[in-house]
Design a protein around this motif. Structure first.
Motif, PDB file in Angstrom:
ATOM      1  N   LYS A  60      -3.743   4.766  -3.934  1.00  0.00           N
ATOM      2  CA  LYS A  60      -3.516   3.363  -3.594  1.00  0.00           C
ATOM      3  C   LYS A  60      -2.980   3.232  -2.164  1.00  0.00           C
ATOM      4  O   LYS A  60      -2.298   4.114  -1.661  1.00  0.00           O
ATOM      5  N   HIS A  61      -3.321   2.114  -1.575  1.00  0.00           N
ATOM      6  CA  HIS A  61      -2.926   1.859  -0.190  1.00  0.00           C
ATOM      7  C   HIS A  61      -2.674   0.371  -0.032  1.00  0.00           C
ATOM      8  O   HIS A  61      -3.415  -0.455  -0.573  1.00  0.00           O
ATOM      9  N   ASP A  62      -1.630   0.019   0.698  1.00  0.00           N
ATOM     10  CA  ASP A  62      -1.346  -1.398   0.939  1.00  0.00           C
ATOM     11  C   ASP A  62      -2.511  -2.071   1.655  1.00  0.00           C
ATOM     12  O   ASP A  62      -3.255  -1.438   2.413  1.00  0.00           O
ATOM     13  N   ALA A  63      -2.631  -3.367   1.426  1.00  0.00           N
ATOM     14  CA  ALA A  63      -3.697  -4.141   2.062  1.00  0.00           C
ATOM     15  C   ALA A  63      -3.498  -4.191   3.574  1.00  0.00           C
ATOM     16  O   ALA A  63      -2.376  -4.344   4.070  1.00  0.00           O
ATOM     17  N   SER A  98      -5.358  -9.772   4.016  1.00  0.00           N
ATOM     18  CA  SER A  98      -5.211 -10.429   2.715  1.00  0.00           C
ATOM     19  C   SER A  98      -6.443 -10.165   1.858  1.00  0.00           C
ATOM     20  O   SER A  98      -7.575 -10.185   2.344  1.00  0.00           O
ATOM     21  N   SER A 133      -7.085  -4.871  -0.373  1.00  0.00           N
ATOM     22  CA  SER A 133      -6.254  -3.727  -0.749  1.00  0.00           C
ATOM     23  C   SER A 133      -7.139  -2.577  -1.225  1.00  0.00           C
ATOM     24  O   SER A 133      -8.354  -2.719  -1.360  1.00  0.00           O
TER      25      SER A 133
END
Length: 249
Positions: free
Chosen positions: A84-87, A90, A93
């Motif tokens: 997982k990786h931050d967006a 907007s 993600s």
């Protein structure tokens, strides 16, 4: 003018996922032979749009006839990322479902293609951008199905991926083609600005990992290259020529 494609395109469905296959004309002409196969992310984009050049290279004796398998994805940001990786923007993600996606390729798609078509064990995995990232990630997984990789403008800006490469052992020696455009990421203000320096760093890591890198690793750049389709489609046939040169007896 675009010349007539001599091979055959086939569309299949596997577990509600669209799979596109290209069979070179030699596949029909030589029914006793098996052929190398290249599995590619983002469907048939890379091979359908550059098949004229690839077929010309086969005719010219530069490239072996190859079967292409394109794998569609409804959510590449999730399937083509290793964690997982931050967006970055907007609604943009990254879900980090890469292991599940690669398991589908290894456990479902590959056996199915092997059963349906005459492909050899000489198989490659590759893609563009995030497709290049998940292909590079696949090189380091414990179970290695593929021995060759195509990494075009891979999204190695992805947080912690360089550290992952540096800290993860590779217990075999694949043959790898890499490409990045020198102008990729230069207008970015987020971590994507690391595209080119991280690509060069990844190359040096592989250079120190892969046996006989002068023969098994090719890294090409383009001084005018940006992160756009014309560059991907130009360099893709070069990757096939490097990984599958005609065998001269």
């Amino acid at each position: 003018m675009t010349s007539k494609v001599e091979g055959e395109f086939i569309e299949l469905q596997l577990m509600e996922r669209k799979i596109s296959v290209y069979l070179p004309k030699e596949y029909r002409l030589d029914v006793e032979s098996i052929f190398p196969a290249v599995f590619l992310h983002d469907g048939d984009f890379l091979f359908r749009e550059s098949i004229d050049v690839i077929e010309q290279n086969v005719k010219a004796g530069l490239t072996e006839p190859v079967v292409f398998i394109g794998i569609d994805s409804d959510n590449r940001n999730n399937e083509y990322t290793p964690w997982k990786h931050d967006a970055l923007f907007s609604d943009w993600s990254f879900g980090g479902l890469g292991d599940n996606y690669l398991d589908f390729i290894y456990e479902q798609l590959y056996p199915y293609i092997k059963e349906q078509f005459r492909i050899s064990e000489d198989i490659a995995l590759g893609g563009v951008s995030l497709g290049g990232l998940i292909s590079m990630y696949a090189m380091y997984r414990k179970r290695n199905l593929f021995q060759k990789y195509i990494l075009l403008s891979s999204s190695v800006w992805f947080t912690n991926f360089m550290e992952y490469m540096e800290s993860t052992a590779m217990d075999y020696h694949p043959k790898v083609y890499m490409y990045v455009g020198e102008k990729e990421g230069i207008t970015k203000t987020n971590i994507q600005k690391n595209m080119v320096p991280n690509s060069k760093r990844a190359f040096h890591i592989l250079q120190n990992t892969i046996a006989q890198p002068s023969e098994n690793l090719l890294f090409e750049t383009d001084p005018e290259g940006v992160h756009d389709d014309p560059f991907f489609l130009h360099y893709f046939p070069r990757s096939i020529q490097f990984l599958y040169p005609t065998k001269h007896v």
